[in-house]
Write a protein that holds these residues in place. Structure first.
Motif, PDB file in Angstrom:
ATOM      1  N   ILE A  62      62.460 -48.497  40.812  1.00 55.62           N
ATOM      2  CA  ILE A  62      61.732 -47.917  41.950  1.00 55.62           C
ATOM      3  C   ILE A  62      61.263 -46.493  41.628  1.00 55.62           C
ATOM      4  N   ARG A  63      62.081 -45.751  40.892  1.00 55.10           N
ATOM      5  CA  ARG A  63      61.667 -44.395  40.515  1.00 55.10           C
ATOM      6  C   ARG A  63      60.488 -44.439  39.535  1.00 55.10           C
ATOM      7  N   ILE A  64      60.508 -45.417  38.648  1.00 54.18           N
ATOM      8  CA  ILE A  64      59.381 -45.546  37.700  1.00 54.18           C
ATOM      9  C   ILE A  64      58.111 -45.952  38.461  1.00 54.18           C
ATOM     10  N   ILE A  65      58.241 -46.891  39.386  1.00 49.75           N
ATOM     11  CA  ILE A  65      57.063 -47.321  40.169  1.00 49.75           C
ATOM     12  C   ILE A  65      56.519 -46.141  40.978  1.00 49.75           C
ATOM     13  N   THR A  66      57.440 -45.334  41.551  1.00 53.00           N
ATOM     14  CA  THR A  66      57.004 -44.156  42.326  1.00 53.00           C
ATOM     15  C   THR A  66      56.075 -43.269  41.503  1.00 53.00           C
ATOM     16  N   THR A  67      56.456 -42.997  40.253  1.00 57.56           N
ATOM     17  CA  THR A  67      55.634 -42.076  39.458  1.00 57.56           C
ATOM     18  C   THR A  67      54.234 -42.645  39.272  1.00 57.56           C
ATOM     19  N   ARG A  68      54.123 -43.966  39.100  1.00 59.35           N
ATOM     20  CA  ARG A  68      52.803 -44.564  38.901  1.00 59.35           C
ATOM     21  C   ARG A  68      52.009 -44.612  40.215  1.00 59.35           C
ATOM     22  N   VAL A  69      52.731 -44.863  41.325  1.00 60.01           N
ATOM     23  CA  VAL A  69      52.056 -44.874  42.630  1.00 60.01           C
ATOM     24  C   VAL A  69      51.492 -43.479  42.918  1.00 60.01           C
ATOM     25  N   ARG A  70      52.292 -42.451  42.629  1.00 67.30           N
ATOM     26  CA  ARG A  70      51.870 -41.074  42.902  1.00 67.30           C
ATOM     27  C   ARG A  70      50.677 -40.674  42.036  1.00 67.30           C
ATOM     28  N   ALA A  71      50.513 -41.308  40.881  1.00 71.87           N
ATOM     29  CA  ALA A  71      49.418 -40.947  39.973  1.00 71.87           C
ATOM     30  C   ALA A  71      48.196 -41.835  40.167  1.00 71.87           C
ATOM     31  N   ALA A  72      48.305 -42.799  41.088  1.00 71.02           N
ATOM     32  CA  ALA A  72      47.249 -43.816  41.193  1.00 71.02           C
ATOM     33  C   ALA A  72      45.880 -43.207  41.476  1.00 71.02           C
ATOM     34  N   GLY A  73      45.810 -42.312  42.482  1.00 67.19           N
ATOM     35  CA  GLY A  73      44.528 -41.707  42.830  1.00 67.19           C
ATOM     36  C   GLY A  73      43.987 -40.864  41.701  1.00 67.19           C
ATOM     37  N   LEU A  74      44.880 -40.122  41.069  1.00 66.07           N
ATOM     38  CA  LEU A  74      44.519 -39.235  39.969  1.00 66.07           C
ATOM     39  C   LEU A  74      43.953 -40.035  38.802  1.00 66.07           C
ATOM     40  N   ALA A  75      44.626 -41.120  38.491  1.00 67.77           N
ATOM     41  CA  ALA A  75      44.172 -41.952  37.375  1.00 67.77           C
ATOM     42  C   ALA A  75      42.751 -42.445  37.643  1.00 67.77           C
ATOM     43  N   GLY A  76      42.472 -42.774  38.928  1.00 65.40           N
ATOM     44  CA  GLY A  76      41.131 -43.232  39.272  1.00 65.40           C
ATOM     45  C   GLY A  76      40.100 -42.134  39.052  1.00 65.40           C
TER      46      GLY A  76
END
Ligand code: AHM
Ligand code: MG
Length: 336
Positions: free
Chosen positions: A42-56
């Motif tokens: 869940i902590r790993i998924i959080t980091t990717r969720v938090r970066a989702a907009g940025l990555a876009g």
């Protein structure tokens, strides 16, 4: 009674889970380790969720990234993370996910089964609305030497632990191991979950309902009458109820768990068996509601009493405060 150290606000999830293990006679540490692996996922998924907009923003989404490699969608990424942490834990015999057509065998000697929806509410990702991860843990059926698909098809009554992570303004991990419900909030700087909501109790009655009203014309008569009733003005009770609907089960369930009221996704003429999935959406959420003193039904019987027949089976889902769920049932069954 002395206050349990593990129920004091600020306790880490790790300490809390460990204290639960010490309190359980004969515990081997396998369950503790499994939960710690899920928390890592869940902590790993959080980091990717938090970066989702940025990555876009940086052009890393779409079909290919700058290196010309295929970029994974967030729900596929979340699925891979959970599959990997569960396989590595060594304690998961069988796993099943909304993202996988078939159940997957993990560790033959693993005595637990984990069922999960890696990223629920994924249609909300593009508009930056809260999403979540849901999971349930069962013990493999007694006496079987190697895991089999049937291990996943047990009624929710046999769940030993369930939880969800809500990726909202903060990431919150709501967990029950069968002794009430606690919620832990992630401190992103420390990378640790801290107990923020010990012993959550769902209020006896609320003043808010949560439905996709666009389905009104497709509902059965009893459901439509309940919906009309809850929006009527009445001086003697809390009606009309307020209305909130996010469209991410985890977000709608979390609000309902804390504030009371009712969330209902009934069957309709389009989704004749309901929309939500029994094994990895309805069951874990229902387990949490019952553990918090709330209720969960398909309109006829408790969700946790349903005997599943297939991995991706759907069910109507009505969860919330006991009194509110009872009102719904009396209308849906046309006793009122
Ligand atoms: P998903 O698993 O494809 O994300 O769908 C499940 C979601 C739930 O999170 C939510 O409660 C429900 O679907 C919303 O459905 P609708 O868009 O029909 O209101
Ligand atoms: Mg889902």
């Amino acid at each position: 009674l002395p206050i349990r150290a593990s129920s004091v606000v600020g306790t880490t999830l790790r300490e809390h889970v460990l204290a639960g293990m010490h309190a359980a006679p004969g515990a081997t540490g396998q369950f503790t380790s499994l939960l710690n692996h899920i928390s890592l996922g869940i902590r790993i998924i959080t980091t990717r969720v938090r970066a989702a907009g940025l990555a876009g923003l940086l052009g890393y989404t779409g079909d290919t990234n700058v290196q010309g490699e295929q970029v994974q969608k967030l729900d596929a990424f979340a699925n891979d993370v959970l599959v990997n942490v569960l396989e590595r834990s060594g304690h998961c015999g069988l796993l099943a996910s909304e993202e996988l057509d078939e159940a997957r065998f993990a560790t033959n000697s693993g005595k637990y089964v984990v069922l999960f929806d890696p990223l629920d509410g994924s249609t909300n990702i593009d508009t930056n609305v809260s999403i979540g991860t849901i999971f349930a843990i069962l013990r493999r059926r007694h006496g079987e030497i190697v895991p089999a698909v049937e291990d996943a098809l047990q009624p929710g009554r046999r769940i030993v632990a369930a939880g969800y992570a809500l990726y909202g303004p903060s990431t919150i991990f709501v967990l029950s191991t069968g002794h009430g419900v606690d919620a832990f909030t992630l401190d992103p700087n420390v990378g640790e979950f801290f107990l923020s909501h010990p012993n959550i109790r769902c209020p006896e009655r609320g003043n808010c309902f949560s439905t996709n009203d666009g389905n009104y014309a497709r509902w059965a008569k009893g459901v439509r009458r309940w919906h009309d009733w809850i929006r009527e003005e009445n001086k003697e009770d809390a009606r009309p109820y307020g209305h909130r609907y996010v469209g991410s089960l985890v977000a709608d369930a979390h609000r309902t768990l804390l504030k009371g009221g009712i969330f209902a996704y009934p069957a309709d003429t389009k989704s004749t068996k309901g929309k939500l999935r029994l094994l990895y959406e309805a069951n874990p959420i229902s387990f949490l509601f019952e553990q918090a003193g709330g209720a969960a039904t398909n309109g006829e019987k408790p969700i946790l009493d349903i005997h599943p027949h297939e991995l991706h089976e759907r069910t109507p889902l009505i969860i919330g405060s006991k009194a509110d769920v009872f009102d719904y049932e009396t209308f849906a069954s046309e006793r009122r």
